[in-house]
Design an enzyme around this catalytic site. Sequence first.
Site, PDB file in Angstrom:
ATOM      1  N   GLU A  35     112.494 100.335  46.819  1.00  0.00           N
ATOM      2  CA  GLU A  35     111.670  99.076  46.142  1.00  0.00           C
ATOM      3  C   GLU A  35     112.599  99.134  44.808  1.00  0.00           C
ATOM      4  O   GLU A  35     112.967 100.718  44.384  1.00  0.00           O
ATOM      5  CB  GLU A  35     110.494  99.576  46.085  1.00  0.00           C
ATOM      6  CG  GLU A  35     110.062  98.072  44.836  1.00  0.00           C
ATOM      7  CD  GLU A  35     108.791  98.089  44.741  1.00  0.00           C
ATOM      8  OE1 GLU A  35     107.612  98.413  45.702  1.00  0.00           O
ATOM      9  OE2 GLU A  35     108.156  98.806  43.249  1.00  0.00           O
ATOM     10  N   THR A  66     110.525  93.204  43.766  1.00  0.00           N
ATOM     11  CA  THR A  66     108.978  92.984  42.949  1.00  0.00           C
ATOM     12  C   THR A  66     109.304  91.629  42.343  1.00  0.00           C
ATOM     13  O   THR A  66     110.227  91.180  42.126  1.00  0.00           O
ATOM     14  CB  THR A  66     108.213  94.389  41.997  1.00  0.00           C
ATOM     15  OG1 THR A  66     109.776  94.273  40.538  1.00  0.00           O
ATOM     16  CG2 THR A  66     108.760  95.492  42.386  1.00  0.00           C
ATOM     17  N   TYR A  67     108.136  91.436  41.585  1.00  0.00           N
ATOM     18  CA  TYR A  67     107.492  89.895  41.185  1.00  0.00           C
ATOM     19  C   TYR A  67     106.772  90.576  40.888  1.00  0.00           C
ATOM     20  O   TYR A  67     105.303  91.623  40.095  1.00  0.00           O
ATOM     21  CB  TYR A  67     106.607  89.417  42.268  1.00  0.00           C
ATOM     22  CG  TYR A  67     107.192  88.369  42.267  1.00  0.00           C
ATOM     23  CD1 TYR A  67     108.097  87.041  43.015  1.00  0.00           C
ATOM     24  CD2 TYR A  67     105.759  87.149  41.864  1.00  0.00           C
ATOM     25  CE1 TYR A  67     107.799  85.922  42.704  1.00  0.00           C
ATOM     26  CE2 TYR A  67     105.612  85.727  41.695  1.00  0.00           C
ATOM     27  CZ  TYR A  67     106.948  85.306  42.503  1.00  0.00           C
ATOM     28  OH  TYR A  67     106.576  83.283  42.383  1.00  0.00           O
ATOM     29  N   HIS A  95     108.588  90.707  47.550  1.00  0.00           N
ATOM     30  CA  HIS A  95     107.342  90.943  46.825  1.00  0.00           C
ATOM     31  C   HIS A  95     106.731  89.068  46.459  1.00  0.00           C
ATOM     32  O   HIS A  95     107.895  88.240  46.041  1.00  0.00           O
ATOM     33  CB  HIS A  95     107.543  91.407  45.679  1.00  0.00           C
ATOM     34  CG  HIS A  95     107.057  92.875  45.831  1.00  0.00           C
ATOM     35  ND1 HIS A  95     106.548  93.668  45.300  1.00  0.00           N
ATOM     36  CD2 HIS A  95     107.985  93.737  46.596  1.00  0.00           C
ATOM     37  CE1 HIS A  95     106.786  94.881  45.411  1.00  0.00           C
ATOM     38  NE2 HIS A  95     107.546  95.315  46.415  1.00  0.00           N
ATOM     39  N   ARG A 125      98.413  90.580  45.894  1.00  0.00           N
ATOM     40  CA  ARG A 125      97.189  89.688  44.937  1.00  0.00           C
ATOM     41  C   ARG A 125      98.426  89.535  43.623  1.00  0.00           C
ATOM     42  O   ARG A 125      98.452  89.060  43.067  1.00  0.00           O
ATOM     43  CB  ARG A 125      96.274  90.470  44.398  1.00  0.00           C
ATOM     44  CG  ARG A 125      95.503  89.753  43.831  1.00  0.00           C
ATOM     45  CD  ARG A 125      94.095  90.413  43.114  1.00  0.00           C
ATOM     46  NE  ARG A 125      95.050  90.866  41.912  1.00  0.00           N
ATOM     47  CZ  ARG A 125      94.248  92.185  41.315  1.00  0.00           C
ATOM     48  NH1 ARG A 125      92.315  92.190  41.491  1.00  0.00           N
ATOM     49  NH2 ARG A 125      94.482  92.748  39.934  1.00  0.00           N
ATOM     50  N   ASP A 127      99.667  91.883  39.199  1.00  0.00           N
ATOM     51  CA  ASP A 127      98.842  92.217  38.373  1.00  0.00           C
ATOM     52  C   ASP A 127      99.175  91.668  37.550  1.00  0.00           C
ATOM     53  O   ASP A 127      99.451  90.667  37.380  1.00  0.00           O
ATOM     54  CB  ASP A 127      99.839  92.978  38.210  1.00  0.00           C
ATOM     55  CG  ASP A 127     100.151  94.650  38.985  1.00  0.00           C
ATOM     56  OD1 ASP A 127      99.901  94.834  39.317  1.00  0.00           O
ATOM     57  OD2 ASP A 127     101.813  95.018  38.738  1.00  0.00           O
ATOM     58  N   ASP A 186      88.061  98.562  50.473  1.00  0.00           N
ATOM     59  CA  ASP A 186      89.184  98.837  50.860  1.00  0.00           C
ATOM     60  C   ASP A 186      89.501  98.869  52.253  1.00  0.00           C
ATOM     61  O   ASP A 186      90.632  98.322  51.962  1.00  0.00           O
ATOM     62  CB  ASP A 186      89.975 100.085  50.038  1.00  0.00           C
ATOM     63  CG  ASP A 186      89.786 100.249  48.827  1.00  0.00           C
ATOM     64  OD1 ASP A 186      89.862  99.014  47.700  1.00  0.00           O
ATOM     65  OD2 ASP A 186      90.606 100.940  48.381  1.00  0.00           O
ATOM     66  N   GLN A 204     100.556 102.791  47.890  1.00  0.00           N
ATOM     67  CA  GLN A 204     100.562 103.029  46.339  1.00  0.00           C
ATOM     68  C   GLN A 204     101.259 104.709  46.017  1.00  0.00           C
ATOM     69  O   GLN A 204     100.952 105.386  47.369  1.00  0.00           O
ATOM     70  CB  GLN A 204      99.229 103.019  45.772  1.00  0.00           C
ATOM     71  CG  GLN A 204      99.471 103.428  44.424  1.00  0.00           C
ATOM     72  CD  GLN A 204     100.464 102.393  42.860  1.00  0.00           C
ATOM     73  OE1 GLN A 204     102.164 102.962  43.242  1.00  0.00           O
ATOM     74  NE2 GLN A 204     100.120 100.949  42.829  1.00  0.00           N
ATOM     75  N   ARG A 300     117.308 103.588  39.441  1.00  0.00           N
ATOM     76  CA  ARG A 300     117.911 104.622  40.325  1.00  0.00           C
ATOM     77  C   ARG A 300     118.365 105.686  41.312  1.00  0.00           C
ATOM     78  O   ARG A 300     116.951 105.556  42.238  1.00  0.00           O
ATOM     79  CB  ARG A 300     117.377 105.420  38.814  1.00  0.00           C
ATOM     80  CG  ARG A 300     116.809 105.311  37.901  1.00  0.00           C
ATOM     81  CD  ARG A 300     118.062 105.021  36.936  1.00  0.00           C
ATOM     82  NE  ARG A 300     118.088 104.673  35.385  1.00  0.00           N
ATOM     83  CZ  ARG A 300     118.987 104.009  34.491  1.00  0.00           C
ATOM     84  NH1 ARG A 300     120.060 104.945  34.757  1.00  0.00           N
ATOM     85  NH2 ARG A 300     118.364 104.121  33.449  1.00  0.00           N
TER      86      ARG A 300
END
Length: 320
Positions: A35, A66-67, A95, A125, A127, A186, A204, A300
């Site tokens: 990622e 990522t978004y 994402h 969903r 953040d 969940d 996660q 990295r």
Amino acid sequence: MAATSLAAARALLLSPLGPVARAGENPNPVRVSFEFFPPKSDEAEATLWKAIRRLEPLNPAFVSVTYGAGGSTRERTHRTVQRILTETTMKPAAHLTCVEASRDEVDQVIEDYKAIGVDHIVALRGDPPGSAVSGGSGIGGVYQPREDGYANATELARAIQRVGGFQTSVGVYPEKHPESPSIEHDIDVIKAKVDAGATRALSQFFFDIDAFLRFRDRVRAAGVTIPLIPGIMPVSNFAGLQRMSASCGASVPAWLAAHFEGLDDDPETRKLVAASVAAETCARLQEEGFSDFHFYTLNRADLVYAICRILGVREQRAVA
């Protein structure tokens, strides 16, 4: 089968080698994915592409981009995905979130990705903006779905399937989503995501391996069969790790804190500790039957490259 499993367990108990050493002898191939996050400056872009070029020869199954919270990196995410698609051999997974966007806007993003040849979306969903944890944008704010938007990742996965032609990865929290009332809830959500078209679950990051394995067992017992891929974050900044862990519900064991104690002014040793912890986590999970690992690189490459090496992932050499 039971006799074989028992024999294998006994061999591990009697082995003089630890999990990392045994990983070097494991004949089963390991698949990795990485990622990245879209850069905010020219300097950050140079750092990102240095990492991409370093990791590209490892032939990852895919790389995700990522978004940002509230869709704050939408254009930069799209540009990064498109550049990976056109300038590398890697397969990008974009994402996509529901936050601060209408259904029409999200549907257009899905169509745009399809138009440029992206066939994998990580449906989250997202953040909420306005986080006290991250200084104004990110994890920690109160999520409020828009009346004209998708409410959650399940609805988003369903929208992706309506367009069609995509793999759809979704997120899971081995130690319970911070807003969830229970692990049982969940798991119900995971089942709903699968019904909506999810084809892969990315976890996660976590450090409690036993908690992750208990989660795996409960997910499988509930009848969820899509691939469950451990998310691995080799973080050498322990203060930053504590902040991230607090916001996403990942526990930080006392033994991990002890490893980093007194190293605030010793970044090189912190890197060695981070690589060691992540490598042993992966090696143990490999012995539990996992063959796919998703690395949160933080743009990295050094630690991730070393861990992949330990797991037997080698650069793909061009044939003359």
